[in-house]
Design a protein around this motif. Structure first.
Motif, PDB file in Angstrom:
ATOM      1  N   ALA A 156       0.831  -1.211   0.000  1.00 45.32           N
ATOM      2  CA  ALA A 156       0.000   0.000   0.000  1.00 45.32           C
ATOM      3  C   ALA A 156       0.859   1.252   0.000  1.00 45.32           C
ATOM      4  N   TYR A 157       1.952   1.234   0.760  1.00 41.94           N
ATOM      5  CA  TYR A 157       2.860   2.386   0.790  1.00 41.94           C
ATOM      6  C   TYR A 157       3.509   2.610  -0.572  1.00 41.94           C
ATOM      7  N   GLU A 158       4.024   1.531  -1.169  1.00 41.29           N
ATOM      8  CA  GLU A 158       4.693   1.670  -2.466  1.00 41.29           C
ATOM      9  C   GLU A 158       3.717   2.155  -3.544  1.00 41.29           C
ATOM     10  N   TRP A 159       2.483   1.674  -3.483  1.00 39.81           N
ATOM     11  CA  TRP A 159       1.497   2.091  -4.477  1.00 39.81           C
ATOM     12  C   TRP A 159       1.117   3.557  -4.278  1.00 39.81           C
ATOM     13  N   ARG A 160       0.947   3.970  -3.037  1.00 39.23           N
ATOM     14  CA  ARG A 160       0.643   5.365  -2.768  1.00 39.23           C
ATOM     15  C   ARG A 160       1.793   6.253  -3.216  1.00 39.23           C
ATOM     16  N   LEU A 161       3.019   5.800  -2.962  1.00 41.97           N
ATOM     17  CA  LEU A 161       4.199   6.567  -3.373  1.00 41.97           C
ATOM     18  C   LEU A 161       4.231   6.712  -4.888  1.00 41.97           C
ATOM     19  N   ALA A 162       3.903   5.633  -5.598  1.00 35.93           N
ATOM     20  CA  ALA A 162       3.892   5.673  -7.062  1.00 35.93           C
ATOM     21  C   ALA A 162       2.819   6.617  -7.587  1.00 35.93           C
ATOM     22  N   LEU A 163       1.705   6.716  -6.866  1.00 33.84           N
ATOM     23  CA  LEU A 163       0.602   7.581  -7.302  1.00 33.84           C
ATOM     24  C   LEU A 163       0.843   9.056  -6.953  1.00 33.84           C
ATOM     25  N   GLY A 164       1.891   9.328  -6.215  1.00 30.59           N
ATOM     26  CA  GLY A 164       2.187  10.717  -5.874  1.00 30.59           C
ATOM     27  C   GLY A 164       2.484  10.938  -4.411  1.00 30.59           C
ATOM     28  N   GLY A 165       1.974  10.060  -3.551  1.00 28.42           N
ATOM     29  CA  GLY A 165       2.287  10.149  -2.131  1.00 28.42           C
ATOM     30  C   GLY A 165       1.643  11.329  -1.439  1.00 28.42           C
ATOM     31  N   TYR A 166       1.898  11.418  -0.151  1.00 27.49           N
ATOM     32  CA  TYR A 166       1.409  12.510   0.683  1.00 27.49           C
ATOM     33  C   TYR A 166       2.591  13.340   1.167  1.00 27.49           C
ATOM     34  N   ALA A 167       2.331  14.615   1.401  1.00 26.87           N
ATOM     35  CA  ALA A 167       3.373  15.478   1.960  1.00 26.87           C
ATOM     36  C   ALA A 167       3.642  15.074   3.408  1.00 26.87           C
ATOM     37  N   VAL A 168       4.890  15.172   3.811  1.00 26.16           N
ATOM     38  CA  VAL A 168       5.257  14.856   5.191  1.00 26.16           C
ATOM     39  C   VAL A 168       4.697  15.933   6.113  1.00 26.16           C
ATOM     40  N   GLN A 169       4.010  15.505   7.160  1.00 25.09           N
ATOM     41  CA  GLN A 169       3.458  16.428   8.141  1.00 25.09           C
ATOM     42  C   GLN A 169       4.482  16.636   9.250  1.00 25.09           C
ATOM     43  N   SER A 170       4.946  17.871   9.400  1.00 17.32           N
ATOM     44  CA  SER A 170       5.952  18.158  10.417  1.00 17.32           C
ATOM     45  C   SER A 170       5.344  17.997  11.804  1.00 17.32           C
ATOM     46  N   SER A 171       6.113  17.367  12.709  1.00 19.18           N
ATOM     47  CA  SER A 171       5.649  17.175  14.077  1.00 19.18           C
ATOM     48  C   SER A 171       6.112  18.304  14.998  1.00 19.18           C
ATOM     49  N   THR A 172       6.899  19.205  14.479  1.00 17.36           N
ATOM     50  CA  THR A 172       7.369  20.353  15.269  1.00 17.36           C
ATOM     51  C   THR A 172       7.052  21.640  14.527  1.00 17.36           C
ATOM     52  N   ALA A 173       6.950  22.723  15.297  1.00 19.36           N
ATOM     53  CA  ALA A 173       6.668  24.026  14.690  1.00 19.36           C
ATOM     54  C   ALA A 173       7.849  24.476  13.832  1.00 19.36           C
ATOM     55  N   GLU A 174       7.552  25.206  12.776  1.00 23.33           N
ATOM     56  CA  GLU A 174       8.603  25.715  11.905  1.00 23.33           C
ATOM     57  C   GLU A 174       9.510  26.673  12.666  1.00 23.33           C
ATOM     58  N   HIS A 175      10.810  26.535  12.444  1.00 24.92           N
ATOM     59  CA  HIS A 175      11.780  27.366  13.154  1.00 24.92           C
ATOM     60  C   HIS A 175      11.654  28.827  12.717  1.00 24.92           C
ATOM     61  N   GLN A 176      11.494  29.713  13.696  1.00 21.79           N
ATOM     62  CA  GLN A 176      11.400  31.147  13.430  1.00 21.79           C
ATOM     63  C   GLN A 176      12.574  31.847  14.105  1.00 21.79           C
ATOM     64  N   PRO A 177      13.624  32.184  13.347  1.00 22.95           N
ATOM     65  CA  PRO A 177      14.791  32.828  13.957  1.00 22.95           C
ATOM     66  C   PRO A 177      14.423  34.189  14.557  1.00 22.95           C
ATOM     67  N   ALA A 178      15.089  34.522  15.660  1.00 19.31           N
ATOM     68  CA  ALA A 178      14.903  35.843  16.261  1.00 19.31           C
ATOM     69  C   ALA A 178      15.421  36.913  15.304  1.00 19.31           C
ATOM     70  N   ASP A 179      14.858  38.120  15.401  1.00 18.56           N
ATOM     71  CA  ASP A 179      15.320  39.191  14.507  1.00 18.56           C
ATOM     72  C   ASP A 179      16.597  39.829  15.061  1.00 18.56           C
ATOM     73  N   ALA A 180      17.166  40.736  14.279  1.00 21.79           N
ATOM     74  CA  ALA A 180      18.451  41.356  14.634  1.00 21.79           C
ATOM     75  C   ALA A 180      18.361  42.136  15.944  1.00 21.79           C
ATOM     76  N   ARG A 181      17.239  42.785  16.191  1.00 20.08           N
ATOM     77  CA  ARG A 181      17.098  43.569  17.424  1.00 20.08           C
ATOM     78  C   ARG A 181      17.108  42.655  18.645  1.00 20.08           C
ATOM     79  N   GLN A 182      16.396  41.547  18.573  1.00 22.31           N
ATOM     80  CA  GLN A 182      16.373  40.613  19.699  1.00 22.31           C
ATOM     81  C   GLN A 182      17.747  39.995  19.944  1.00 22.31           C
ATOM     82  N   LEU A 183      18.441  39.656  18.855  1.00 22.88           N
ATOM     83  CA  LEU A 183      19.776  39.084  18.987  1.00 22.88           C
ATOM     84  C   LEU A 183      20.742  40.091  19.587  1.00 22.88           C
ATOM     85  N   ASN A 184      20.660  41.336  19.153  1.00 19.80           N
ATOM     86  CA  ASN A 184      21.556  42.368  19.672  1.00 19.80           C
ATOM     87  C   ASN A 184      21.286  42.630  21.155  1.00 19.80           C
ATOM     88  N   GLY A 185      19.996  42.622  21.547  1.00 18.10           N
ATOM     89  CA  GLY A 185      19.661  42.830  22.954  1.00 18.10           C
ATOM     90  C   GLY A 185      20.212  41.711  23.826  1.00 18.10           C
TER      91      GLY A 185
END
Length: 245
Positions: A156-185
């Motif tokens: 079932a996995y191989e067939w789904r992959l051949a048909l296009g598959g599903y996007a990977v669902q991230s289990s963690t929040a996307e990384h949001q780097p601090a801005d320059a002002r926060q880093l400087n502080g």
């Protein structure tokens, strides 16, 4: 393209539930049982437990008496048979076969059926002979026995992959780097703490702070990590104050 999973003479109720779960997680829901051991297998407690939430697949599943009934409307048949035979369809691994089947210049079948035999005896020769391919999952040559539910999951996995598959669902929040002002502080907070600890000489700072600045630029700390680093600086200042007392 219709996809159907056909279990022939299944003897363990739990495997029916495992099959329902395996195909549902890959986005399929057409399950047909041919002459299973238990006429009420779709309602047995073990089946329901092993389905683990795929009850909609069990509710939609059908029980038929013959393979002909199970294959109605299917025009490309894939046997899953590990035992070598002197005669029959070509043996291929799932992935290369699916690549050939779905090639741009290949005629698309209207319905694809995957056939799985009984747990004890596998598929009968006459059932394999009517298929277009005998699919074999590449496994350890000295121990290639797969549980029925596991084999269905792989196919079932191989067939789904051949048909296009599903996007990977991230289990963690996307990384949001601090801005320059926060880093400087944060760096200024650290400069104060390092001076208080007598680690940094404000009269001869050399390149310590620019190097720390480059270090944190490469690390790209998040806002939460900036808060942690400022907490460390705050603790260092308190420690220096206690020591001075």
């Amino acid at each position: 393209m219709r996809t159907r999973f056909v279990l022939i003479r299944t003897s363990h109720a739990g495997n029916v539930g495992a099959a329902a779960r395996a195909i549902k997680v890959m986005g399929f829901d057409d399950l047909v049982l041919v002459a299973p051991r238990w006429p009420n297998v779709l309602r047995r407690q073990e089946t329901i437990q092993r389905a683990s939430g795929a009850l909609d697949v069990l509710e939609k599943a059908r029980i038929v008496e013959t393979l002909d009934e199970a294959l109605d409307g299917m025009d490309h048949l894939c046997a899953t048979a590990m035992t070598p035979r002197d005669f029959g369809p070509p043996t291929r691994a799932p992935r290369p076969h699916f690549e050939t089947l779905l090639a741009p210049d290949a005629p698309r079948p209207g319905g694809v059926a995957f056939l799985f035999g009984s747990e004890r005896f596998g598929m009968a020769n006459e059932d394999v002979y009517r298929c277009h391919v005998a699919m074999s999952i590449p496994t350890n040559p000295s121990f290639g026995s797969l549980n029925l539910g596991a084999a269905i999951q792989v196919v079932a996995y191989e067939w789904r992959l051949a048909l296009g598959g599903y996007a990977v669902q991230s289990s963690t929040a996307e990384h949001q780097p601090a801005d320059a002002r926060q880093l400087n502080g944060m760096l200024e907070h650290w400069r104060e703490a390092l001076v208080a600890l007598d680690y940094l000489d404000p009269e001869a700072p050399k390149k310590l702070m620019p190097r720390l600045n480059q270090l944190f630029n490469r690390a790209q700390p998040s806002q939460e990590e900036i808060h942690i680093l400022r907490g460390v600086a705050k603790a260092m200042l308190k420690a220096a104050e206690r020591a001075n007392r």
